[in-house]
Write a protein that holds these residues in place. Structure first.
Motif, PDB file in Angstrom:
ATOM      1  N   CYS A   1       0.862  -1.193   0.000  1.00  0.00           N
ATOM      2  CA  CYS A   1       0.000   0.000   0.000  1.00  0.00           C
ATOM      3  C   CYS A   1       0.894   1.238   0.000  1.00  0.00           C
ATOM      4  O   CYS A   1       1.894   1.294   0.723  1.00  0.00           O
TER       5      CYS A   1
ATOM      6  N   LEU B   1       0.468   4.042   1.248  1.00  0.00           N
ATOM      7  CA  LEU B   1       0.471   4.778   2.504  1.00  0.00           C
ATOM      8  C   LEU B   1       1.116   4.004   3.638  1.00  0.00           C
ATOM      9  O   LEU B   1       1.901   4.539   4.401  1.00  0.00           O
ATOM     10  N   CYS B   2       0.780   2.705   3.736  1.00  0.00           N
ATOM     11  CA  CYS B   2       1.177   1.971   4.948  1.00  0.00           C
ATOM     12  C   CYS B   2       2.035   0.738   4.691  1.00  0.00           C
ATOM     13  O   CYS B   2       2.422   0.042   5.636  1.00  0.00           O
TER      14      CYS B   2
ATOM     15  N   ILE C   1      -3.893   2.104  -2.663  1.00  0.00           N
ATOM     16  CA  ILE C   1      -4.124   2.303  -1.235  1.00  0.00           C
ATOM     17  C   ILE C   1      -4.862   1.075  -0.713  1.00  0.00           C
ATOM     18  O   ILE C   1      -5.843   0.649  -1.317  1.00  0.00           O
TER      19      ILE C   1
ATOM     20  N   CYS D   1      -6.476   1.617   4.847  1.00  0.00           N
ATOM     21  CA  CYS D   1      -6.191   3.056   4.673  1.00  0.00           C
ATOM     22  C   CYS D   1      -7.335   3.754   3.940  1.00  0.00           C
ATOM     23  O   CYS D   1      -7.613   4.931   4.163  1.00  0.00           O
TER      24      CYS D   1
ATOM     25  N   ARG E   1      -8.426   8.089  11.822  1.00  0.00           N
ATOM     26  CA  ARG E   1      -7.276   8.519  11.039  1.00  0.00           C
ATOM     27  C   ARG E   1      -6.233   9.285  11.861  1.00  0.00           C
ATOM     28  O   ARG E   1      -5.274   9.827  11.315  1.00  0.00           O
TER      29      ARG E   1
ATOM     30  N   ILE F   1      -2.006   5.620  14.522  1.00  0.00           N
ATOM     31  CA  ILE F   1      -1.276   4.682  13.672  1.00  0.00           C
ATOM     32  C   ILE F   1      -0.620   3.615  14.542  1.00  0.00           C
ATOM     33  O   ILE F   1       0.021   3.933  15.548  1.00  0.00           O
TER      34      ILE F   1
ATOM     35  N   LEU G   1      -5.341   3.279  11.944  1.00  0.00           N
ATOM     36  CA  LEU G   1      -4.601   2.880  10.751  1.00  0.00           C
ATOM     37  C   LEU G   1      -3.341   2.100  11.154  1.00  0.00           C
ATOM     38  O   LEU G   1      -3.040   1.989  12.328  1.00  0.00           O
TER      39      LEU G   1
ATOM     40  N   TYR H   1       0.961   1.135  10.066  1.00  0.00           N
ATOM     41  CA  TYR H   1       2.126   1.390   9.239  1.00  0.00           C
ATOM     42  C   TYR H   1       3.050   0.179   9.372  1.00  0.00           C
ATOM     43  O   TYR H   1       3.455  -0.186  10.482  1.00  0.00           O
TER      44      TYR H   1
ATOM     45  N   ARG I   1       4.519  11.540   7.166  1.00  0.00           N
ATOM     46  CA  ARG I   1       3.122  11.666   7.562  1.00  0.00           C
ATOM     47  C   ARG I   1       3.009  12.303   8.943  1.00  0.00           C
ATOM     48  O   ARG I   1       2.131  13.133   9.180  1.00  0.00           O
TER      49      ARG I   1
END
Lengths: 201, 201
Positions: A59, A61-62, A70, A74, A81, A84, A105, A107, A132
């Protein structure tokens, strides 16, 4: 062949032997199985492997497994949001999702620091995370690396990096697991559980 | 996905889990590995599997793995064509070949009798063997099924069937292995070694 298996089979066994967790014996057993299955079963397996290899990417983002840019977590507007949870692998995401106790979320750093195996800070995927955090949208970070040497070292490293940003930093609770008996818990876990005791009243 | 892995990955893990000797954890580990390898490595592996599956068939004479109608051992004019060693699997052929102590032919029955697993005499591949024995070219048969319950039962069954033909029947020697110490040998092997003692002088 020279008294051994046909070359193509020998090659296959050697390739299978290089897969993680597969020794010579399992490689042989796997190879013989693959020879025996029907053309249809073979097609299904091979196509599934090729398709998964083609479709699944980290992904953006993560780093979690995703078939889109995405991942579904996410992209889910219902997730919190501002929180994390940092984990080592996509498997850890799955394990935490199964608990149904976490709405934030993730990571995925894709590994852990391991001086013995030559994995240094440069190998950890934390660039996107720090970027981020610098935007100020994240309020809480839960560091959920494994409670082993590498994971603890990584947690310390992450705490150092992340403490530069204005976020609350948590470490997932380490202690005696549910359903066990204290007399059988290993001393280091038990010791850690005493040190990390929670106040009740 | 629903909080789990993408479907295509879940399907791949399920397929890998059905392979022999692969549990859920190894299946995940294998799948993740297969996602990570390069396109070239993936192509090599997949092509090797498809090619082996396409090329390798049982030898028409002895059922050993072969890329031709007749395997290289059966086709080798230097082998003693009057002796047949009966084994359960192609792996057994390889093991005996490695000893360099046997110059005859083989016959692979592809399994062993197992009443518990529902493998009866009808499932054993001995038709071609009996057919060959009836032609009178074979003088000696060495029964080399495993020295376990299924193998011994199969040996008894083979002796019964083969004794109708004019051939000498041998059983591979069962006894204490080289390099061991008698005090540590299991009682059943040791007992068998006493019963099957060889005369020296």
């Amino acid at each position: 062949m020279s008294g051994g298996f046909p070359n193509i089979l020998e090659e296959l066994i050697e390739k299978l032997e290089k897969l993680p967790g597969i020794g010579r014996r399992s490689a042989q057993r796997l190879a013989f199985h693959l020879l025996k299955i029907s053309n249809k079963e073979l097609d299904n397996l091979v196509n599934n492997i090729i398709e998964a290899h083609r479709c699944i990417k980290p992904c953006n983002l993560c780093n979690n497994f995703s078939t889109n840019e995405i991942c579904q977590i996410c992209a889910n507007p219902k997730r919190d949001r501002e929180t994390i949870c940092i984990v080592e692998t996509p498997q850890d995401v799955l394990a935490i999702e199964k608990t149904a106790q976490y709405q934030g979320l993730y990571y995925v750093i894709l590994g852990a620091l391991s001086p013995l195996e030559g994995v240094g800070p440069g190998e950890l995927n934390i660039g996107k995370l720090l970027n981020r955090l610098s935007k100020g949208e994240i309020k809480e970070v839960i560091i959920s690396t494994d409670p082993d040497n590498e994971g603890e070292l990584t947690a310390q490293f992450l705490i150092e990096k992340i403490s530069k940003y204005k976020v609350k930093i948590y470490r997932i609770s380490i202690g005696i697991p549910l359903g066990t008996q204290i007399e059988y818990i290993d001393p280091s876990t038990l010791g850690k559980a005493i040190i990390d005791r929670r106040i009740v009243i």
